[in-house]
Scaffold this active site. Structure first.
Site, PDB file in Angstrom:
ATOM      1  CD  GLU A  44    -104.251 -49.603  75.092  1.00  0.00           C
ATOM      2  OE1 GLU A  44    -104.656 -50.727  74.786  1.00  0.00           O
ATOM      3  OE2 GLU A  44    -103.883 -48.750  74.239  1.00  0.00           O
ATOM      4  CE  LYS A 116    -107.575 -52.138  72.583  1.00  0.00           C
ATOM      5  NZ  LYS A 116    -106.103 -51.945  72.427  1.00  0.00           N
ATOM      6  CB  CYS A 153    -105.960 -47.946  72.047  1.00  0.00           C
ATOM      7  SG  CYS A 153    -104.487 -47.636  71.037  1.00  0.00           S
TER       8      CYS A 153
END
Length: 265
Positions: A44, A116, A153
């Site tokens: 990321e 995300k 994440c």
């Protein structure tokens, strides 16, 4: 013949300078190709590390910008698929950016894009101050006959996303991350990656940044929770084999996905 995929996890530090990160990419892509990998994954935020007081919008680019174009050129030159975190421009927002992971095939063409959906507003961090969250579930894509899902994440703490992927046929979920170091954070990272693999009987590969702020420990777990790689704490490139036959074997003896009570959940 059973499907298989050789995946390289590039555990790398990230610079504020995009060109430095592209040089890091070139080095690891060349190494991964030399080791016979079909796919290399970067963490990321790999485009550039956030800087205090500098809006992410100032470093973000559209998907056809210079950073993704350069990654595509490397993918095509070395004949390897690439997954990487980037900052994508958000139209109408002069301060924030979209936290996005892109997948490019070995021709350098865009296979997939995931924005995300879970922003990390926790443990004294507020990603929503710098980032715009996504509103769409990631779609699967396929390489070498292996169906692949994406997560980023903090998504790792939300098992619903991984069950969504497995319910749509995923055999591997890739999790690029900038997982911060801190009390018990490394334990959480490894525990959650392993749990997501076991409960969904699929492979889970977590690729973290390294450096003082981050945990490292990029790892791939197989569908039974067996660790196939561990990159340790520093810059490293590790390779794992994703086997469709292994998934089939595990799901035959542990058919938990067939036992989900869809009438209740």
């Amino acid at each position: 013949m059973s499907s298989s995929l050789r995946i390289a996890l590039a555990q790398v530090p990230v610079s504020r300078e995009k060109q430095t990160n592209l040089e890091t990419a070139q080095r690891h892509i060349a190494h991964a190709a030399q080791r016979g990998a079909d796919l290399i994954v970067f963490p990321e935020m790999f485009m550039a590390s956030p800087q205090k007081g500098v809006p992410l919008a100032s470093v973000a680019e559209p998907l056809d910008g210079s950073f993704v174009t350069a990654l595509g050129d490397l993918a095509r030159y070395y004949r390897i698929a690439v997954v990487s975190g980037i900052w994508e421009t958000v139209e109408g927002d002069p301060e924030r950016a979209a936290n996005v992971v892109i997948a490019l095939d070995a021709e350098g063409e865009l296979l997939n894009r995931y924005h995300k959906i879970h922003l990390f507003n926790a443990l004294s961090v507020r990603e929503s101050d710098q980032m715009v969250g996504g509103h769409s579930l990631p779609e699967l894509f396929e390489l070498n006959g292996i169906k692949i899902g994406l997560a980023i994440c903090y998504d790792l703490r939300f098992p619903e996303l991984f069950r969504h992927h497995s319910g749509h046929g995923a055999e591997l979920v890739i999790v690029p991350a900038a997982w911060y170091a801190g009390p018990l954070k490394e334990d959480h990272w490894l525990c959650l990656l392993r749990a997501r693999a076991i409960e969904n009987t699929l492979y889970v590969a977590g690729i973290d940044l390294c450096g003082k702020a981050f945990s490292g420990r990029s790892v791939c777990f197989d569908p039974f929770g067996v660790p196939l790689t561990d990159a340790g704490e520093g810059e490293n490139l590790v390779v794992a084999e994703i086997s469709g036959q292994r998934i089939q074997e595990i799901r035959e003896k542990l058919p938990c996905l067939e036992h989900v009570r869809h009438d209740l959940f």
